[in-house]
Design a protein around this motif. Structure first.
Motif, mmCIF file in Angstrom:
data_model
loop_
_atom_site.group_PDB
_atom_site.id
_atom_site.type_symbol
_atom_site.label_atom_id
_atom_site.label_comp_id
_atom_site.label_asym_id
_atom_site.label_seq_id
_atom_site.Cartn_x
_atom_site.Cartn_y
_atom_site.Cartn_z
ATOM 1 N N SER A 6 0.830 -1.210 0.000
ATOM 2 C CA SER A 6 0.000 0.000 0.000
ATOM 3 C C SER A 6 0.860 1.255 0.000
ATOM 4 C CB SER A 6 -0.908 0.003 1.230
ATOM 5 O OG SER A 6 -0.107 0.074 2.407
ATOM 6 N N ASP A 7 2.093 1.162 -0.493
ATOM 7 C CA ASP A 7 2.945 2.342 -0.456
ATOM 8 C C ASP A 7 2.488 3.376 -1.480
ATOM 9 O OD1 ASP A 7 4.262 -0.052 -1.900
ATOM 10 O OD2 ASP A 7 5.078 1.690 -2.933
ATOM 11 N N THR A 8 2.811 4.617 -1.174
ATOM 12 C CA THR A 8 2.341 5.752 -1.971
ATOM 13 C C THR A 8 2.744 5.628 -3.441
ATOM 14 O OG1 THR A 8 2.538 7.142 -0.007
ATOM 15 C CG2 THR A 8 2.383 8.279 -2.123
ATOM 16 N N ALA A 9 3.981 5.201 -3.683
ATOM 17 C CA ALA A 9 4.467 5.126 -5.068
ATOM 18 C C ALA A 9 3.654 4.111 -5.879
ATOM 19 C CB ALA A 9 5.949 4.745 -5.084
ATOM 20 N N LEU A 10 3.363 2.952 -5.259
ATOM 21 C CA LEU A 10 2.577 1.925 -5.950
ATOM 22 C C LEU A 10 1.181 2.450 -6.289
ATOM 23 C CD1 LEU A 10 2.287 -1.276 -6.623
ATOM 24 C CD2 LEU A 10 0.960 -1.283 -4.529
ATOM 25 N N LEU A 11 0.536 3.063 -5.291
ATOM 26 C CA LEU A 11 -0.835 3.540 -5.502
ATOM 27 C C LEU A 11 -0.865 4.704 -6.489
ATOM 28 C CD1 LEU A 11 -2.182 3.226 -1.852
ATOM 29 C CD2 LEU A 11 -2.360 1.608 -3.744
ATOM 30 N N ALA A 12 0.156 5.547 -6.464
ATOM 31 C CA ALA A 12 0.230 6.633 -7.447
ATOM 32 C C ALA A 12 0.377 6.050 -8.852
ATOM 33 C CB ALA A 12 1.386 7.572 -7.120
ATOM 34 N N GLY A 13 1.052 4.902 -8.954
ATOM 35 C CA GLY A 13 1.177 4.221 -10.243
ATOM 36 C C GLY A 13 -0.180 3.790 -10.780
ATOM 37 N N TYR A 14 -1.028 3.283 -9.879
ATOM 38 C CA TYR A 14 -2.405 2.957 -10.277
ATOM 39 C C TYR A 14 -3.113 4.218 -10.780
ATOM 40 C CZ TYR A 14 -2.717 -1.849 -8.437
ATOM 41 O OH TYR A 14 -2.577 -3.185 -8.241
ATOM 42 N N GLY A 15 -2.953 5.297 -10.032
ATOM 43 C CA GLY A 15 -3.600 6.555 -10.414
ATOM 44 C C GLY A 15 -3.147 7.040 -11.774
ATOM 45 N N ARG A 16 -1.846 6.935 -12.015
ATOM 46 C CA ARG A 16 -1.298 7.392 -13.306
ATOM 47 C C ARG A 16 -1.862 6.575 -14.463
ATOM 48 N NH1 ARG A 16 3.625 7.389 -10.802
ATOM 49 N NH2 ARG A 16 3.652 9.417 -9.780
ATOM 50 N N ALA A 17 -2.061 5.280 -14.234
ATOM 51 C CA ALA A 17 -2.604 4.425 -15.295
ATOM 52 C C ALA A 17 -4.068 4.767 -15.580
ATOM 53 C CB ALA A 17 -2.478 2.955 -14.893
ATOM 54 N N LEU A 18 -4.788 5.200 -14.532
ATOM 55 C CA LEU A 18 -6.214 5.484 -14.696
ATOM 56 C C LEU A 18 -6.477 6.902 -15.219
ATOM 57 C CD1 LEU A 18 -7.366 3.850 -11.351
ATOM 58 C CD2 LEU A 18 -7.940 3.027 -13.644
ATOM 59 N N ALA A 19 -5.517 7.804 -15.051
ATOM 60 C CA ALA A 19 -5.744 9.216 -15.402
ATOM 61 C C ALA A 19 -6.155 9.428 -16.863
ATOM 62 C CB ALA A 19 -4.513 10.047 -15.050
ATOM 63 N N PRO A 20 -5.475 8.783 -17.839
ATOM 64 C CA PRO A 20 -5.882 9.033 -19.232
ATOM 65 C C PRO A 20 -7.322 8.596 -19.512
ATOM 66 C CG PRO A 20 -3.748 7.920 -19.131
ATOM 67 C CD PRO A 20 -4.310 7.893 -17.756
ATOM 68 N N LEU A 21 -7.743 7.481 -18.884
ATOM 69 C CA LEU A 21 -9.128 7.030 -19.036
ATOM 70 C C LEU A 21 -10.085 8.079 -18.483
ATOM 71 C CD1 LEU A 21 -9.227 3.286 -17.927
ATOM 72 C CD2 LEU A 21 -9.506 4.237 -20.215
ATOM 73 N N ALA A 22 -9.784 8.553 -17.270
ATOM 74 C CA ALA A 22 -10.669 9.528 -16.622
ATOM 75 C C ALA A 22 -10.721 10.823 -17.422
ATOM 76 C CB ALA A 22 -10.196 9.797 -15.196
ATOM 77 N N GLN A 23 -9.568 11.220 -17.976
ATOM 78 C CA GLN A 23 -9.547 12.448 -18.791
ATOM 79 C C GLN A 23 -10.412 12.286 -20.039
ATOM 80 O OE1 GLN A 23 -5.336 12.890 -19.193
ATOM 81 N NE2 GLN A 23 -5.124 13.516 -17.050
ATOM 82 N N ALA A 24 -10.326 11.119 -20.676
ATOM 83 C CA ALA A 24 -11.142 10.868 -21.865
ATOM 84 C C ALA A 24 -12.627 10.876 -21.498
ATOM 85 C CB ALA A 24 -10.755 9.538 -22.502
ATOM 86 N N GLU A 25 -12.939 10.288 -20.340
ATOM 87 C CA GLU A 25 -14.337 10.256 -19.900
ATOM 88 C C GLU A 25 -14.856 11.668 -19.649
ATOM 89 O OE1 GLU A 25 -14.711 5.897 -17.766
ATOM 90 O OE2 GLU A 25 -13.637 7.431 -16.663
#
Lengths: 225, 225
Positions: free
Chosen positions: B149-168
């Motif tokens: 649950s470290d910050t870097a790992l979770l930020a990696g999830y966020g980075r992967a999801l950001a382009p999808l959310a931006q397109a939405e």
């Protein structure tokens, strides 16, 4: 609380310490023992037993399934049975464990749209697996509410998720098929709420960037909603 | 079934056609009318009323919330009220609608770990929003079951999801704040099962690629699971 106890990996502990280490109340541990979700400890007397690292792992699995994924005890039992069942390979163990996870997808659902997405992505997927039917049900819901559900759009979602899934699978331990299955089951269910929460936060950030600069301009329009 | 009916956008239709167009049974439509989840139609006689495109949209929203997201009628009412409430801006309408969506996250939860992830990502997020608490609860679950649950790992999830959310968010209609809020609510809940199913399929593909080449080799190990 017994102070001064050192928890060495592989050490045998009593039920009170098992409870402390996992955050699962003693009464709940006893309940899981009675229900067979947790194997019995090593008996050390008429009313005493000791537990080891395998019990800690199992309690974490059950806790993830009950507390995070919200599974019924019957559903947890199905997952635990799949994780415990001897497998010839890691791949077989992963597939068997995956199959037991909810949501339930009816066997008769039309999977053609879901198969088209998987084909577009070039993924290796068992055409009889539950996840494909889960996708089929989800795509049918999109159509029902008039949301976009074309193959290219959905494949785009898949492409965005693939690097995450690859990183997750790359970290699967290969000590044994059972350990791999347990890891994948826990990882599948406990990161789902993380992903959904992060997506909503990403929406918020993207909304601020798109609509936040000039609220008056963003709110323009006939206001028919 | 009335054959030969042409459904023109903006046309007024009777309850039977409203049912046909949305796939929601007439009895359910009447129930939603009684419960106030669907506004009354335009009366055209003692026992007759006509419905328009706004009713079709509202039924799709309610159907997404009940059928896909599994919300209670009380929860649907909260979402519908937020969507209907006049807003000064699209951003305000989106935020208000987002706040009403489950899962419920307790107000007292410690959001520091979630805030660290958002800070790492550089996202614009309201520190009092529900999604941040949803992430906090999800991160606490990771810790409880011993998952990374470290910050870097979770930020990696966020980075992967950001382009999808931006397109939405880029596809959100700006006709009015209400239309934008309705679109975001439907999009948020109906794509969640799609995303989770695709992630599981991506796991399967990644597992085949990692463990499928040589099952004997992949299964190696002491078999302690």
């Amino acid at each position: 609380m017994e102070s001064g106890t050192i928890h060495v990996k592989g050490e045998h502990v009593r039920i009170s310490e098992l409870s402390e280490r996992t955050g699962v109340p003693v009464a709940t541990v006893k309940y899981y023992l009675r229900e067979g979700l947790l194997p019995a400890g090593r008996s050390t007397g008429a009313t005493r037993a000791e537990y080891d690292e395998a019990h800690v792992e199992r309690l974490r699995l059950v806790r993830a399934l009950v507390g995070v994924a919200g599974l019924s005890l019957a559903a947890v039992r199905a997952v635990v049975d799949a994780v415990d069942r001897p497998s010839d390979s890691v791949l077989e163990a992963l597939a068997a464990a995956h199959e037991t996870l909810p949501p339930v997808a009816p066997p008769g659902v039309d999977t053609r749209a879901a198969e088209a997405v998987v084909a577009e992505l070039g993924w290796h997927v068992d055409p009889a697996c539950t996840a494909l039917r889960q996708l089929a049900v989800a795509v049918a819901s999109l159509e029902a509410v008039g949301a976009a559900s074309d193959t290219a759009l959905l494949a785009g979602y898949g492409r965005a998720l693939a690097p995450l899934a690859q990183a997750e699978v790359a970290s699967v331990p290969t000590d044994s098929p059972g350990a791999a299955a347990r890891y994948v089951v826990v990882g599948t269910v406990v990161y789902e709420p993380v992903i959904l929460a992060l997506r909503r936060l990403a929406h918020q950030d993207a909304s601020v960037r798109r609509f936040g600069a000039d609220p008056q301009e963003a709110a323009a329009g006939p206001g028919k909603g």
